[in-house]
Design an enzyme around this catalytic site. Structure first.
Site, PDB file in Angstrom:
ATOM      1  CE  LYS A  75       7.914  66.329  -4.626  1.00 10.12           C
ATOM      2  NZ  LYS A  75       6.782  65.470  -4.198  1.00 10.12           N
TER       3      LYS A  75
ATOM      4  CD  GLU B 181       4.963  65.785 -21.150  1.00  8.68           C
ATOM      5  OE1 GLU B 181       3.793  65.738 -21.566  1.00  8.68           O
ATOM      6  OE2 GLU B 181       5.952  65.811 -21.896  1.00  8.68           O
TER       7      GLU B 181
ATOM      8  CB  CYS C 194      -1.775  62.071 -18.208  1.00  6.37           C
ATOM      9  SG  CYS C 194      -0.496  61.060 -18.948  1.00  6.37           S
TER      10      CYS C 194
ATOM     11  CD  GLU D 280      -6.457  64.663 -15.773  1.00  3.16           C
ATOM     12  OE1 GLU D 280      -6.036  65.501 -14.968  1.00  3.16           O
ATOM     13  OE2 GLU D 280      -5.714  64.007 -16.522  1.00  3.16           O
TER      14      GLU D 280
HETATM   15  P1  NAD Z   1       0.061  66.654  -8.689  1.00  7.61           P
HETATM   16  O1  NAD Z   1       0.162  67.830  -9.562  1.00  7.61           O
HETATM   17  O2  NAD Z   1      -0.758  66.741  -7.462  1.00  7.61           O
HETATM   18  O3  NAD Z   1       1.510  66.194  -8.181  1.00  7.61           O
HETATM   19  C1  NAD Z   1       2.554  65.887  -9.074  1.00  7.61           C
HETATM   20  C2  NAD Z   1       3.879  66.106  -8.375  1.00  7.61           C
HETATM   21  O4  NAD Z   1       4.017  67.490  -8.084  1.00  7.61           O
HETATM   22  C3  NAD Z   1       4.032  65.373  -7.048  1.00  7.61           C
HETATM   23  O5  NAD Z   1       5.372  64.953  -6.894  1.00  7.61           O
HETATM   24  C4  NAD Z   1       3.703  66.460  -6.043  1.00  7.61           C
HETATM   25  O6  NAD Z   1       4.298  66.243  -4.774  1.00  7.61           O
HETATM   26  C5  NAD Z   1       4.300  67.667  -6.718  1.00  7.61           C
HETATM   27  N1  NAD Z   1       3.704  68.951  -6.300  1.00  7.61           N
HETATM   28  C6  NAD Z   1       2.444  69.189  -5.866  1.00  7.61           C
HETATM   29  N2  NAD Z   1       2.291  70.503  -5.576  1.00  7.61           N
HETATM   30  C7  NAD Z   1       3.475  71.104  -5.840  1.00  7.61           C
HETATM   31  C8  NAD Z   1       3.954  72.431  -5.745  1.00  7.61           C
HETATM   32  N3  NAD Z   1       3.176  73.428  -5.317  1.00  7.61           N
HETATM   33  N4  NAD Z   1       5.226  72.683  -6.106  1.00  7.61           N
HETATM   34  C9  NAD Z   1       6.018  71.697  -6.555  1.00  7.61           C
HETATM   35  N5  NAD Z   1       5.640  70.413  -6.656  1.00  7.61           N
HETATM   36  C10 NAD Z   1       4.378  70.114  -6.308  1.00  7.61           C
HETATM   37  O7  NAD Z   1      -0.401  65.466  -9.633  1.00  7.61           O
HETATM   38  P2  NAD Z   1      -0.749  63.969  -9.214  1.00  7.61           P
HETATM   39  O8  NAD Z   1      -2.059  64.006  -8.515  1.00  7.61           O
HETATM   40  O9  NAD Z   1       0.421  63.335  -8.543  1.00  7.61           O
HETATM   41  O10 NAD Z   1      -0.892  63.265 -10.638  1.00  7.61           O
HETATM   42  C11 NAD Z   1      -2.075  63.312 -11.356  1.00  7.61           C
HETATM   43  C12 NAD Z   1      -2.030  64.357 -12.443  1.00  7.61           C
HETATM   44  O11 NAD Z   1      -0.869  64.159 -13.249  1.00  7.61           O
HETATM   45  C13 NAD Z   1      -3.195  64.268 -13.380  1.00  7.61           C
HETATM   46  O12 NAD Z   1      -3.709  65.546 -13.662  1.00  7.61           O
HETATM   47  C14 NAD Z   1      -2.598  63.676 -14.660  1.00  7.61           C
HETATM   48  O13 NAD Z   1      -3.274  63.985 -15.829  1.00  7.61           O
HETATM   49  C15 NAD Z   1      -1.234  64.217 -14.620  1.00  7.61           C
HETATM   50  N6  NAD Z   1      -0.318  63.373 -15.406  1.00  7.61           N
HETATM   51  C16 NAD Z   1       0.125  63.860 -16.618  1.00  7.61           C
HETATM   52  C17 NAD Z   1       0.945  63.084 -17.419  1.00  7.61           C
HETATM   53  C18 NAD Z   1       1.438  63.597 -18.751  1.00  7.61           C
HETATM   54  O14 NAD Z   1       2.391  63.041 -19.285  1.00  7.61           O
HETATM   55  N7  NAD Z   1       0.853  64.641 -19.295  1.00  7.61           N
HETATM   56  C19 NAD Z   1       1.335  61.822 -16.990  1.00  7.61           C
HETATM   57  C20 NAD Z   1       0.871  61.362 -15.762  1.00  7.61           C
HETATM   58  C21 NAD Z   1       0.033  62.169 -14.970  1.00  7.61           C
END
Ligand code: NAD
Length: 499
Positions: free
Chosen positions: A193, A268, A302, A402
């Site tokens: 997804k 992550e 991240c 962040e």
């Molecule tokens: P997000 O949490 O908004 O979304 C990530 C994914 O989760 C998307 O596919 C989204 O559709 C899905 N999602 C959102 N709400 C959900 C729910 N209630 N249930 C299931 N799935 C859901 O994050 P983002 O804005 O896409 O990405 C940015 C964030 O990701 C930042 O906080 C960043 O630090 C983090 N990130 C972490 C790493 C790591 O390896 N630690 C790497 C990249 C990004």
């Protein structure tokens, strides 16, 4: 739109045109059950480039059923045969590198050179790395000491079953590969997804997996919103594990939503990584490294080195260099030659970052450069010039939360113990960097920092063999390396009575 952008769009037209059929179940692409679509935009121009399918719980259900049916055919293959499929996916990624990189840049905004040499090329290497693991994943013989009897006891590493992979928009293809390759190597089938904002390379990846000839249903794709498609995947009783990368807030929701079915989780999450410049460092190299640490991918990383601790004795000179180099970074469309930094992913993300810029100034930090929307031909995109704050205190929001944008907060420090304490004073613990020419200090400080990765005299280095993941609120479990593979397995002890 410049000629270069419209030519690139023409080159990937085929993928853009079939994006509405981005629910790939049992090897067959199709629309979402409800027929709804989500528009996806080029963040550098604001133009809609494609519409992807808005998957529903019904689509997730079909995908999990297909993945369940595929477990038998996938697990009956020999490890060497599974490995060959993964090698083939790696080769197909490389053969289609230009198309994948163009799609990633159009969808996410990052410069094409980053898409090509970071996202796409590491994605291929990740598949190659885990292809090799297929024939090396083994259990152990266990030297037990029973009070009576005689036994031969050993462990098996078994796949979990159907796993759900939920990935964000900042490195869409790369993070999908981080999860897909080890999940497959361990013998699982998957439902992927991607983020609703960047699903195009995930669609291409699912197509390439089918082109490689994997049994139908081993790799399924459900595009759509997190609250619908993502939530349905988390709640589905047929899914054994969720491997998630995204924000800490969403990670917390996933923990709660997965509790009733007790799914295994790898999370992550976010970061606020410290990057420490000691006075004995190669300061020119450290300045370059500090810029790359925060401004790669417009700061939407991240592990971005967003809290830069600089020793007070070199602070002013160092900040001067940083500010003039940051001011010289060339903003532009990621497909245009010479672009060093693209736009933020969305208008909402830019507004979020601007909120942090305002809070920094309100709380008394000094904005040394950047933080403005550029004029002229970049106006329609979500651009923001790279910003550097000084006079930052540890308790300010810009030093604690962040930001996920091109904003560097610089903090002065006086000694090693103090900087280690302040670096560790964060809810996050994803990564850290330190710059020094003292080899003893480098190991000493690396060992004391509470972070899943510590880079010394470099930043943002990644390799498929090196585990990546967080301490504290940055998550648990690891992507990459042997640890990720193990996380997609469960251990069985087998006792054979010999008497
Ligand atoms: P997000 O949490 O908004 O979304 C990530 C994914 O989760 C998307 O596919 C989204 O559709 C899905 N999602 C959102 N709400 C959900 C729910 N209630 N249930 C299931 N799935 C859901 O994050 P983002 O804005 O896409 O990405 C940015 C964030 O990701 C930042 O906080 C960043 O630090 C983090 N990130 C972490 C790493 C790591 O390896 N630690 C790497 C990249 C990004």
């Amino acid at each position: 739109m410049t000629a270069v952008v419209s030519e690139a769009i023409d080159e990937v037209r085929g993928v853009l045109d079939r994006a509405g059929d981005s629910i790939v179940v049992g090897g067959r692409p199709g629309p979402a059950a409800g027929g709804d679509l989500i528009e996806t935009f080029d963040p550098a121009t604001g133009d809609a480039i494609a519409s992807i399918a808005a998957g529903t719980a019904e689509d997730v259900d079909r995908a999990v059923a297909a993945a369940t049916r595929a477990l038998g055919p996938w697990q009956e293959l020999s490890p060497a045969a599974r490995g060959r499929f993964l090698y083939d996916i790696a080769s197909l990624i490389e053969e289609n590198a230009q198309e994948l990189a163009t799609l990633e840049t159009l969808d996410n905004g990052k410069p094409l050179t980053e898409s090509m040499y970071l996202d796409v090329s590491i994605a291929a290497e990740v598949f190659r790395y885990y292809a090799g693991w297929c024939t090396k994943l083994s259990g152990q013989t266990v030297p037990i000491s029973p009070p009576v009897g005689n036994f031969f006891t050993y462990t098996l590493r078994e796949p979990l079953g159907v796993v759900g992979l939920i990935v964000p928009w900042n490195f869409p293809l790369l993070i999908a590969s981080w999860k897909l390759a080890p999940a497959l190597a361990a013998g699982n089938s998957v439902v992927l997804k991607p983020s609703e904002m960047t699903s195009l390379t995930a669609l291409r990846l699912a197509e390439l997996a089918n082109e490689a000839g994997l049994p139908a249903g081993v790799v399924n794709l459900v595009t759509g919103f997190g609250q619908t498609a993502g939530q349905a995947l988390i709640e589905h009783p047929g899914v054994a594990k969720i491997s998630f990368t995204g924000s800490t807030a969403t990670g917390q929701k996933i923990v709660a939503a997965s509790a009733p079915s007790l799914k295994k989780l790898t999370l992550e999450l976010g970061g606020k990584s410290a990057n420490i410049v000691f006075p004995d460092a190669d300061l020119a190299g450290a300045a370059q490294g500090a810029l790359a640490a925060i401004f790669l991918n417009q700061g939407q990383v991240c592990c971005a080195g967003s809290r830069l601790f600089v020793h007070r004795s070199v602070h002013d000179e160092f900040v001067g260099e940083l500010a003039s180099a940051a001011g010289a970074i060339q903003l532009g469309h990621g497909l245009v030659d010479g672009t060093e930094m693209g736009p933020l992913i969305s208008g909402a993300q830019r507004e979020r970052v601007e909120g942090y810029l305002a809070s920094g100034t309100d709380e008394g930090a000094t904005l040394v450069c950047g933080g403005v929307r550029p004029n002229g031909e970049l106006t329609p995109g979500n651009f923001l010039t790279p910003a550097v704050f000084t006079d930052v205190r540890d308790d300010m929001r810009i030093a604690r939360e962040e930001i996920f944008g091109p904003v560097l907060t610089v903090l002065a420090f006086d000694d090693e113990d103090e900087v280690v304490r302040r670096a560790n004073d964060s809810e996050f613990g994803l990564a850290a960097g330190l710059w020094t020419s003292d080899v003893k200090r480098s190991h000493r400080v690396a060992h004391r920092l509470q972070a899943g990765t510590v880079w010394v005299n470099q930043y943002n280095m990644l390799d498929p063999a090196a585990p990546f993941g967080g301490y504290k609120a940055s998550g648990y479990g690891r992507d990459l390396g042997e640890e990720s593979l193990i996380g997609f397995t469960q251990t069985k002890s087998v006792w054979v009575g010999l008497d």
